[in-house]
Design an enzyme around this catalytic site. Structure first.
Site, PDB file in Angstrom:
ATOM      1  N   LYS A 187       0.414  -1.251  -0.342  1.00 26.38           N
ATOM      2  CA  LYS A 187       0.167   0.102  -0.353  1.00 26.38           C
ATOM      3  C   LYS A 187       0.793   0.687  -0.069  1.00 26.38           C
ATOM      4  O   LYS A 187       1.440   1.552   0.353  1.00 26.38           O
ATOM      5  CB  LYS A 187      -0.888   0.009   1.195  1.00 26.38           C
ATOM      6  CG  LYS A 187      -1.966   0.878   1.285  1.00 26.38           C
ATOM      7  CD  LYS A 187      -1.909   2.426   0.500  1.00 26.38           C
ATOM      8  CE  LYS A 187      -1.353   3.193   2.108  1.00 26.38           C
ATOM      9  NZ  LYS A 187      -1.497   4.251   2.200  1.00 26.38           N
ATOM     10  N   GLU A 262       8.829   1.375  11.245  1.00 24.50           N
ATOM     11  CA  GLU A 262      10.218   2.312  11.065  1.00 24.50           C
ATOM     12  C   GLU A 262       9.654   3.129  11.253  1.00 24.50           C
ATOM     13  O   GLU A 262       9.100   3.902  10.611  1.00 24.50           O
ATOM     14  CB  GLU A 262      11.377   1.712   9.923  1.00 24.50           C
ATOM     15  CG  GLU A 262      11.959   1.851  10.011  1.00 24.50           C
ATOM     16  CD  GLU A 262      12.983   3.572   9.601  1.00 24.50           C
ATOM     17  OE1 GLU A 262      12.455   4.127   9.704  1.00 24.50           O
ATOM     18  OE2 GLU A 262      12.930   3.689   8.138  1.00 24.50           O
ATOM     19  N   CYS A 296      13.765  10.432   7.833  1.00 21.74           N
ATOM     20  CA  CYS A 296      13.641   9.897   9.471  1.00 21.74           C
ATOM     21  C   CYS A 296      14.676   9.850  10.057  1.00 21.74           C
ATOM     22  O   CYS A 296      15.393   9.756  11.256  1.00 21.74           O
ATOM     23  CB  CYS A 296      13.844   8.238   9.536  1.00 21.74           C
ATOM     24  SG  CYS A 296      12.090   7.733   8.139  1.00 21.74           S
ATOM     25  N   GLU A 398       9.614  15.179  15.735  1.00 21.18           N
ATOM     26  CA  GLU A 398       9.911  14.806  14.115  1.00 21.18           C
ATOM     27  C   GLU A 398       9.579  15.980  12.870  1.00 21.18           C
ATOM     28  O   GLU A 398       8.187  16.284  13.223  1.00 21.18           O
ATOM     29  CB  GLU A 398       9.840  13.840  13.624  1.00 21.18           C
ATOM     30  CG  GLU A 398      10.546  13.367  12.320  1.00 21.18           C
ATOM     31  CD  GLU A 398      10.557  12.189  12.247  1.00 21.18           C
ATOM     32  OE1 GLU A 398       9.205  11.670  12.588  1.00 21.18           O
ATOM     33  OE2 GLU A 398      11.690  11.227  11.154  1.00 21.18           O
TER      34      GLU A 398
HETATM   35  P1  ADP Z   1       2.400  11.233   6.732  1.00 14.30           P
HETATM   36  O1  ADP Z   1       1.198  12.111   7.496  1.00 14.30           O
HETATM   37  O2  ADP Z   1       3.162  11.809   6.986  1.00 14.30           O
HETATM   38  O3  ADP Z   1       1.606  11.180   5.646  1.00 14.30           O
HETATM   39  P2  ADP Z   1       2.124   7.913   7.669  1.00 14.30           P
HETATM   40  O4  ADP Z   1       3.243   8.298   8.897  1.00 14.30           O
HETATM   41  O5  ADP Z   1       0.500   8.743   8.102  1.00 14.30           O
HETATM   42  O6  ADP Z   1       2.920   9.079   7.238  1.00 14.30           O
HETATM   43  O7  ADP Z   1       2.076   8.138   7.222  1.00 14.30           O
HETATM   44  C1  ADP Z   1       2.588   6.601   6.083  1.00 14.30           C
HETATM   45  C2  ADP Z   1       2.206   6.254   4.851  1.00 14.30           C
HETATM   46  O8  ADP Z   1       0.760   5.334   7.028  1.00 14.30           O
HETATM   47  C3  ADP Z   1       1.219   5.897   4.573  1.00 14.30           C
HETATM   48  O9  ADP Z   1       0.415   4.927   3.161  1.00 14.30           O
HETATM   49  C4  ADP Z   1      -0.204   6.645   4.913  1.00 14.30           C
HETATM   50  O10 ADP Z   1      -1.466   5.434   3.871  1.00 14.30           O
HETATM   51  C5  ADP Z   1      -0.250   5.097   5.829  1.00 14.30           C
HETATM   52  N1  ADP Z   1      -1.645   5.623   6.883  1.00 14.30           N
HETATM   53  C6  ADP Z   1      -2.059   6.376   7.121  1.00 14.30           C
HETATM   54  N2  ADP Z   1      -3.179   6.359   8.466  1.00 14.30           N
HETATM   55  C7  ADP Z   1      -3.188   5.069   8.744  1.00 14.30           C
HETATM   56  C8  ADP Z   1      -3.639   4.224   9.465  1.00 14.30           C
HETATM   57  N3  ADP Z   1      -4.776   4.699   9.701  1.00 14.30           N
HETATM   58  N4  ADP Z   1      -3.458   3.128   9.213  1.00 14.30           N
HETATM   59  C9  ADP Z   1      -2.806   2.422   8.334  1.00 14.30           C
HETATM   60  N5  ADP Z   1      -2.313   2.980   7.394  1.00 14.30           N
HETATM   61  C10 ADP Z   1      -2.140   4.382   7.821  1.00 14.30           C
END
Ligand code: ADP
Length: 495
Positions: A187, A262, A296, A398
């Site tokens: 995903k 990570e 990161c 961060e």
């Molecule tokens: P940002 O907020 O900077 O986009 P995230 O860590 O939230 O960073 O996003 C990293 C990944 O996690 C993306 O693929 C995002 O779609 C996914 N993501 C965000 N929220 C969720 C959630 N609640 N459950 C699973 N995946 C998520």
């Protein structure tokens, strides 16, 4: 401007659809969402808005493919991984353009880091496919049993990918997953799904059996959350924000799926008085500002010995003043836009918070989004602060943007304590000519990676991953296979 290898019309016409069970399909809902060019804010392409039904279908396809993948000769599986790595290398120019378009990063950096490392990961783990072995274990109590272990795949892996190194992070997850015999549902981040869909093309082209690799685009709540909670997923591997990692961990409880995380960092980078100052400035610039600071591992807390502080800051400032912002596709660009308007706003908020909390700004400033000829894009000028204190938000949270903070120190123990004053523990850097000090300090820094007289180097053979709230479960190297394998002990009575 660099000739784009993949001009926009062609990009829009290419197979921007989900890969599920070897078929290219639209989202079950039929919905798509727009992917924006971060350098202009204009639409670049649209991709399927995958949701729960698509995740269900992809997980079912991955489950069905498990026995097929497992029955293939390891040498044949290895060959597919190798060929995928080779195709990525052959398409380096195109893939670098795609990453520059989608993420905003300078194309030259994608060509130097993202694409070659992604290729090497698949080839490195191709080598491991034929070397996953168990052990024969003599019993401690001496009874007549023959006991051996098998290292088996955990099953279906869900890989949730961030936007900062879009294709590379797919490789981080898919390489060891597939080498260990698992199938996978990827995903990608909603901001940067294009290279994962291109990877789907290559997976089909090199001939992976249907369902071994599936790609579902969609946003976090729509596609990421159902994947994290799915009872048919045996393991989630995630890279992203600590808060999102915690949600994923929560969602994993239902079937106690394995989770590797990570997560974020707030890494220290320590410059001692005896360091090669030019090298330290150069390396610290990369530590803070590489990939627009969207790393990161960003070594954004820079601690410089008081004897060399002024000289260090003057040199770093001169470098920052010469930084050319622009589209990642332009050869002369040093720094591209941030990935999204949201990220630019967020980083702007951190810059404002540092000013409000009394830090002195040496470079940067003004509105986060530029009003000049780059208006429309999500550009943020590189910022540098001094007079920072440990409680400031920019020192604790961060930022994930081009923002560096320089503090001074007088002695080694004090700087080790300051460097370790964080809930994170992803990485750290130190610069010194004293080899004893280098290793003494490296041993005391709470971080999963310590770089001495360099910063930010990666190699596919070297394990990488954090301590504390930076997560757990190593990536890269032989160790990265462990989270994707489970050990079975087999007993035979010989009496
Ligand atoms: P940002 O907020 O900077 O986009 P995230 O860590 O939230 O960073 O996003 C990293 C990944 O996690 C993306 O693929 C995002 O779609 C996914 N993501 C965000 N929220 C969720 C959630 N609640 N459950 C699973 N995946 C998520």
């Amino acid at each position: 401007m660099i000739e784009t290898q993949l001009p926009l019309p062609e990009l829009a016409a290419s197979e921007l659809r989900l890969l599920i069970g070897g078929e290219r399909v639209d989202a079950a809902s039929g919905e798509r969402f727009e992917v924006l060019d971060p350098a202009t804010g204009e639409p670049l392409a649209s991709v399927p808005a995958g949701g729960e039904a698509d995740v269900d279908a992809a997980v079912a396809a991955a489950r069905a493919a498990l026995p097929v993948w497992g029955a293939m000769a390891p040498a044949s599986r290895a060959e597919l991984l190798w060929n995928l790595g080779t195709r990525i290398a052959e398409l380096s120019e195109e893939l670098a353009t795609l990453e520059a378009l989608d993420n905003g990063k300078p194309r030259a950096e994608a060509l130097m880091v993202d694409i070659p490392l992604a290729s090497e990961i698949f080839r490195y783990y191709a080598g491991w496919v034929t070397k996953i072995e168990g052990a024969t274990i003599p019993l401690a109590n001496g009874l007549p049993f023959h006991v051996y272990t098998r290292r088996e795949p955990v099953g279906v892996v869900g890989a949730i990918i961030p936007w900062n190194f879009p294709l590379l992070m797919c490789a981080y997850k898919a390489g060891p997953s597939l080498a260990a015999g698992n199938t996978i549902v990827i995903k990608p981040a909603e901001q940067t799904p294009l290279s994962a869909l291109r990877l789907a093309d290559l997976v089909e082209e090199v001939g992976f059996p249907p369902g071994v690799v599936n790609v579902v685009t969609g946003d976090g709540p729509g596609a990421g959350a159902p994947l994290a909670a799915h009872p048919g997923v045996d393991k989630i591997t995630f890279t992203g924000e600590t808060g999102t990692g915690q949600k994923i961990l929560e969602a994993s409880k239902g079937n106690l799926k394995r989770v590797s995380l990570e997560l974020g960092g707030k890494s220290p980078n320590v410059v001692f008085a005896d360091a090669d100052l030019d090298a330290a400035v150069e390396g610290s610039y990369g530590a803070v500002y590489f990939n627009q600071g969207q790393c990161c591992i960003a070594g954004a807390r820079v601690y410089v010995h008081e004897d060399v502080h002024d000289a260090f800051v003057a040199k770093l400032l001169a470098k920052l003043k010469a930084v050319r912002l622009g589209s990642g596709l332009l050869e002369e660009t040093d720094m591209g836009p941030l990935v999204s308007a949201e990220q630019a706003e967020r980083v702007g908020g951190y810059i404002d918070s540092a000013l409000a909390e009394g830090a002195t700004e040496l470079a940067g400033g003004g509105p986060a989004r530029l009003e000049d000829e780059l208006a429309g894009g999500y550009f943020v000028r590189p910022a540098l602060f001094t007079d920072v204190t440990p409680e400031m938000r920019v020192m604790r949270e961060e930022v994930f943007g081009p923002v560096g903070m320089v503090s001074t120190f007088a002695d080694e123990d004090a700087v080790i304590a300051a460097a370790n004053d964080t809930n994170f523990g992803l990485a750290a850097g130190l610069w010194t000519a004293d080899v004893k000090r280098a290793h003494r300090v490296a041993a005391q820094l709470h971080a999963g990676t310590v770089w001495i007289n360099t910063y930010g180097f990666f190699d596919v053979a070297v394990p990488y991953g954090g301590f504390q709230m930076s997560g757990y479960g190593k990536e890269l190297g032989a160790e990265a296979l462990d989270p994707y394998l489970q050990t079975k002990s087999v007993w035979t009575d010989l009496s």
